[in-house]
Design an enzyme around this catalytic site. Structure first.
Site, PDB file in Angstrom:
ATOM      1  N   HIS A  61     -59.145   5.147  27.388  1.00 36.37           N
ATOM      2  CA  HIS A  61     -58.895   6.165  26.370  1.00 36.37           C
ATOM      3  C   HIS A  61     -57.404   6.301  26.094  1.00 36.37           C
ATOM      4  O   HIS A  61     -56.595   6.311  27.029  1.00 36.37           O
ATOM      5  CB  HIS A  61     -59.434   7.522  26.828  1.00 36.37           C
ATOM      6  CG  HIS A  61     -60.927   7.579  26.947  1.00 36.37           C
ATOM      7  ND1 HIS A  61     -61.747   7.870  25.885  1.00 36.37           N
ATOM      8  CD2 HIS A  61     -61.745   7.369  28.016  1.00 36.37           C
ATOM      9  CE1 HIS A  61     -63.010   7.840  26.288  1.00 36.37           C
ATOM     10  NE2 HIS A  61     -63.035   7.535  27.573  1.00 36.37           N
ATOM     11  N   PRO A  62     -57.019   6.449  24.828  1.00 37.88           N
ATOM     12  CA  PRO A  62     -55.619   6.782  24.530  1.00 37.88           C
ATOM     13  C   PRO A  62     -55.362   8.238  24.897  1.00 37.88           C
ATOM     14  O   PRO A  62     -56.299   9.037  25.025  1.00 37.88           O
ATOM     15  CB  PRO A  62     -55.536   6.586  23.018  1.00 37.88           C
ATOM     16  CG  PRO A  62     -56.920   6.885  22.536  1.00 37.88           C
ATOM     17  CD  PRO A  62     -57.843   6.377  23.618  1.00 37.88           C
ATOM     18  N   GLU A  84     -62.704  10.914  17.127  1.00 39.70           N
ATOM     19  CA  GLU A  84     -62.923  12.055  18.022  1.00 39.70           C
ATOM     20  C   GLU A  84     -61.696  12.953  18.122  1.00 39.70           C
ATOM     21  O   GLU A  84     -61.809  14.140  18.406  1.00 39.70           O
ATOM     22  CB  GLU A  84     -63.325  11.532  19.409  1.00 39.70           C
ATOM     23  CG  GLU A  84     -64.729  10.953  19.443  1.00 39.70           C
ATOM     24  CD  GLU A  84     -64.946   9.939  20.562  1.00 39.70           C
ATOM     25  OE1 GLU A  84     -66.019   9.315  20.582  1.00 39.70           O
ATOM     26  OE2 GLU A  84     -64.042   9.768  21.410  1.00 39.70           O
ATOM     27  N   PHE A 115     -55.201  12.397  30.764  1.00 37.03           N
ATOM     28  CA  PHE A 115     -55.969  13.640  30.590  1.00 37.03           C
ATOM     29  C   PHE A 115     -57.160  13.353  29.691  1.00 37.03           C
ATOM     30  O   PHE A 115     -57.019  12.895  28.565  1.00 37.03           O
ATOM     31  CB  PHE A 115     -55.086  14.720  29.974  1.00 37.03           C
ATOM     32  CG  PHE A 115     -55.834  15.978  29.607  1.00 37.03           C
ATOM     33  CD1 PHE A 115     -56.022  16.340  28.282  1.00 37.03           C
ATOM     34  CD2 PHE A 115     -56.364  16.792  30.601  1.00 37.03           C
ATOM     35  CE1 PHE A 115     -56.700  17.493  27.943  1.00 37.03           C
ATOM     36  CE2 PHE A 115     -57.052  17.948  30.276  1.00 37.03           C
ATOM     37  CZ  PHE A 115     -57.223  18.305  28.949  1.00 37.03           C
ATOM     38  N   ILE A 117     -60.692  14.702  27.837  1.00 33.01           N
ATOM     39  CA  ILE A 117     -61.419  15.883  27.382  1.00 33.01           C
ATOM     40  C   ILE A 117     -62.307  15.482  26.214  1.00 33.01           C
ATOM     41  O   ILE A 117     -61.958  14.580  25.443  1.00 33.01           O
ATOM     42  CB  ILE A 117     -60.436  17.007  26.969  1.00 33.01           C
ATOM     43  CG1 ILE A 117     -61.191  18.307  26.662  1.00 33.01           C
ATOM     44  CG2 ILE A 117     -59.591  16.579  25.769  1.00 33.01           C
ATOM     45  CD1 ILE A 117     -60.265  19.504  26.449  1.00 33.01           C
ATOM     46  N   ALA A 119     -62.914  15.743  22.966  1.00 31.46           N
ATOM     47  CA  ALA A 119     -61.994  16.278  21.957  1.00 31.46           C
ATOM     48  C   ALA A 119     -62.638  16.562  20.611  1.00 31.46           C
ATOM     49  O   ALA A 119     -62.028  17.244  19.779  1.00 31.46           O
ATOM     50  CB  ALA A 119     -60.837  15.297  21.765  1.00 31.46           C
TER      51      ALA A 119
END
Length: 337
Positions: A61-62, A84, A115, A117, A119
């Site tokens: 993930h970025p 997203e 991190f 989440i 989003a």
């Protein structure tokens, strides 16, 4: 009876960046329904993929607010990540993006991974508040929370794959787990429903024109102090009268004809944040931005300031930035960018 959907390693890797997860899920399929696939994916993710597999998926993930790498091992996953994060990017200012970048770096330094989440549909202020809250966690607690967020993302992406294969989960099925139901609700809001209704020219234009910020924005500068004006209450309204397309001179304060679009308070950089919903095509008409300048400067000359402007039909795809330059005894405005 639903037909089975066959997903290969490539599709599973787009849903979750763990190679072992992708291989095992491809071997376990095909799955006859979305809920069956989600159940298998959840069991695989939490009970069979080890910590190294979790970290591998996280690294796919970025960072929130960062564009996916062109060298990403799954182009589909990179494209989904961009979608997203669209709400977060649309609600961000230069200052909040910088703050998010700094917190991403602090988080990675403490925990050793990006991190993570769910989003979709979340604004930059929401995400900033969450990263600050989770930063206080112990590493073992945060690792588990990140794994749960990854599973939510996997469910969302899996739903897209099932929808693409015309076997999207029925909305009448009441036996989904509660977290899956929440994901499905977000999917319906973000992606819309599949259908064959004929599109209007305006809808087609919206598909090809995607904004990165709300169509109307503002900020306030205190030119007497030479600094941004923080803490000013801001209202955005639109003229709404079916019998009269615009207010006449002398009718500007006919409050029952003005429809509230949104409100906020300027931040430390004087920016108002999101004043209206994200729409690609702005409804033409008369708009009014009002500022509670009297509360900000009780000894000033203006109890409040209202700026009225028009959006013409030919301008509905444009962006309108309408700032306020304020001093205790004067104000000015202009159309910015």
């Amino acid at each position: 009876m639903e037909s089975s959907v066959v997903l290969g390693e490539r599709e599973w890797l787009a849903c979750c960046g763990s190679v072992r997860f992708a291989k095992e899920m491809a071997s376990a399929g095909p799955f006859s329904s979305y809920q069956e696939a989600v159940g298998a994916a959840s069991d695989m993710w939490f009970n069979k993929v080890d910590v190294n597999g979790w970290l591998e998926a996280f690294s796919a993930h970025p960072q929130i607010g960062e564009s996916p790498s062109k060298t990403h091992k799954s182009p589909t996953s990179a494209q989904w990540s961009k979608g997203e994060q669209s709400t977060a990017l649309a609600t961000a200012t230069d200052s909040t993006l910088q703050e998010l970048c700094e917190w991403n770096a602090r988080y990675r330094q403490k925990f050793g991974f990006v991190f993570l989440i769910f989003a979709s549909g979340r604004s930059t202020p929401e995400i900033l508040a969450e990263i600050k809250r989770r930063y206080q966690n112990r590493p073992i607690v945060e690792l588990e929370l990140a794994a749960k967020e990854q599973m939510k993302i996997t469910e969302l992406r899996l739903s897209k794959l099932f929808s693409a294969n015309a076997t999207a989960p029925s909305t009448t099925n009441t036996h989904y787990a509660s977290d899956v139901a929440k994901v499905e609700d977000r999917v319906s809001r973000i992606s819309g429903h599949l259908g064959t209704a004929k599109e209007t020219p305006a809808e087609k234009a919206a598909e090809t024109f995607t904004r990165t910020r709300p169509p109307i924005t503002t900020h306030v500068l205190d030119i007497a102090r030479g600094s941004p004006a923080a803490g000013i209450e801001v209202l955005l309204e639109a003229w709404d009268n079916n019998n009269q397309s615009r207010p006449l001179f002398g009718q500007m304060d006919s409050s029952h004809n003005w429809k509230l679009q949104g409100s906020s308070t300027t931040d430390k950089d004087g920016r108002s944040g999101q004043l209206m919903k994200m729409v690609d095509i702005l409804k033409p008409g008369i708009y009014r931005i009002s500022f509670n300048t009297g509360k900000y400067n009780p000894t000033g000359f203006f109890p409040y300031v209202s700026i009225v402007f028009e959006v013409r039909d030919s301008q509905k795809l444009e962006h309108f930035h309408v700032p306020l330059l304020l001093s205790p005894f004067s104000f000015s405005t202009y159309r910015g960018s």
